[in-house]
Design a protein around this motif. Structure first.
Motif, PDB file in Angstrom:
ATOM      1  N   ALA A 275       0.807  -1.219   0.000  1.00 49.34           N
ATOM      2  CA  ALA A 275       0.000   0.000   0.000  1.00 49.34           C
ATOM      3  C   ALA A 275       0.839   1.266   0.000  1.00 49.34           C
TER       4      ALA A 275
ATOM      5  N   ALA B 277       2.717   4.329  -1.050  1.00 46.32           N
ATOM      6  CA  ALA B 277       2.653   5.089  -2.304  1.00 46.32           C
ATOM      7  C   ALA B 277       4.059   5.502  -2.715  1.00 46.32           C
TER       8      ALA B 277
ATOM      9  N   ASP C 234       4.664   2.459 -10.424  1.00 48.78           N
ATOM     10  CA  ASP C 234       3.859   2.927  -9.294  1.00 48.78           C
ATOM     11  C   ASP C 234       3.587   1.735  -8.388  1.00 48.78           C
TER      12      ASP C 234
ATOM     13  N   GLY D 104       2.402   1.590  -5.204  1.00 49.34           N
ATOM     14  CA  GLY D 104       1.127   1.600  -4.499  1.00 49.34           C
ATOM     15  C   GLY D 104      -0.030   1.162  -5.375  1.00 49.34           C
ATOM     16  N   ALA D 105      -0.056   1.664  -6.621  1.00 46.81           N
ATOM     17  CA  ALA D 105      -1.135   1.323  -7.555  1.00 46.81           C
ATOM     18  C   ALA D 105      -0.849   0.047  -8.333  1.00 46.81           C
ATOM     19  N   ARG D 106       0.380  -0.470  -8.196  1.00 52.03           N
ATOM     20  CA  ARG D 106       0.832  -1.648  -8.950  1.00 52.03           C
ATOM     21  C   ARG D 106       0.593  -1.443 -10.437  1.00 52.03           C
ATOM     22  N   GLN D 107       1.090  -0.319 -10.929  1.00 53.41           N
ATOM     23  CA  GLN D 107       0.980   0.015 -12.343  1.00 53.41           C
ATOM     24  C   GLN D 107       2.350   0.369 -12.906  1.00 53.41           C
TER      25      GLN D 107
ATOM     26  N   ARG E  89       3.853   2.570 -16.154  1.00 50.55           N
ATOM     27  CA  ARG E  89       3.439   3.523 -17.180  1.00 50.55           C
ATOM     28  C   ARG E  89       4.629   3.886 -18.072  1.00 50.55           C
TER      29      ARG E  89
ATOM     30  N   GLU F 131      -0.598   3.624 -19.001  1.00 54.51           N
ATOM     31  CA  GLU F 131      -0.448   2.358 -18.287  1.00 54.51           C
ATOM     32  C   GLU F 131      -0.184   1.218 -19.266  1.00 54.51           C
TER      33      GLU F 131
END
Length: 227
Positions: free
Chosen positions: A123, A125, A136, A138-141, A143, A148
């Protein structure tokens, strides 16, 4: 309570797996055909999918492809022992992990918990930046140029480990140990399959990678300096 969709045509095995996972605290819904499983997946939200590749009405690989086309639900494939090509194709289609039959229920539970843990992530960030790439946490992304790029939970974890060791060559054994906490089996090329998917997502030219680079005979390295 995590909700699991089990697609398995062997009803005795499905009942055994369902009972075992429910005793471990999961909520399990079973389907015995690919079409029934896809219908359930489309109507309800599940935290993970356990998918047998040998189904009576359709190829389990097609089920995997369709599920992945609808979202990022973690997928654990069940494969017949020796079907290495099916495992490779399944991973290429977006499965997070595979388990050969016959298997120990405890190993199924451990692998299922692992893909769920990876999908939920950390979690905190934190965003790592390498040129045009953003990871990212926290977002598990991931880009590229702000857009994305789709990766499975396993592939995101693999890329994150490479990025955290940017500039350092990571062997296949080390990567497997860090991501799955187990040693790489002889001739296991699942790491290579995931790397190829990562490259397809983040490289300008996957055939001429500049971000995730192969070091022949040693492993892979994530480039520190990127455009």
């Amino acid at each position: 309570m995590a909700r699991i969709l089990l697609i398995e045509d062997d009803k005795r095995l499905a009942e055994m797996v369902s009972n075992y996972l429910e005793e471990a605290g999961f909520s399990v819904t079973a389907a015995h055909t690919g079409s029934a499983g896809l219908a359930l997946h489309g109507r309800e939200g599940f935290d993970a999918l356990v998918l047998d590749l040998m189904l009576p009405d359709m190829d389990g690989l097609d089920v995997c492809r369709k599920v992945r086309g609808e979202g990022s639900t973690p997928i654990l494939m069940l494969t017949a022992r020796g079907d290495a090509m099916d495992r490779v194709i399944g991973l290429e289609m977006g499965a997070d992990d595979y388990l050969p039959k016959p298997f120990e229920p405890r190993e199924l539970l451990a692998r299922l918990k692992a893909i769920l843990r990876r999908s939920r992530g950390d979690a905190k960030a934190e965003v790592m930046r390498f040129g045009r790439i953003e990871i990212d946490i926290g977002a598990r992304q991931v880009r590229l140029d702000g857009e994305e790029r789709p990766l499975t939970g396993y592939q995101f974890e693999l890329l994150l480990i490479l990025a955290r060791h940017a500039g350092r060559v990571m062997s296949r054994d080390a990567l497997m140990d860090l991501v799955k906490h187990e040693r790489l089996e002889a001739f296991d090329r699942s790491i290579d399959v995931h790397i190829s998917r990562i490259r397809a997502a983040i490289e300008d030219d996957a055939k001429k990678p500049r971000r995730v680079i192969t070091v022949r005979g040693a492993g892979y390295v994530f480039a520190k300096a990127q455009d």
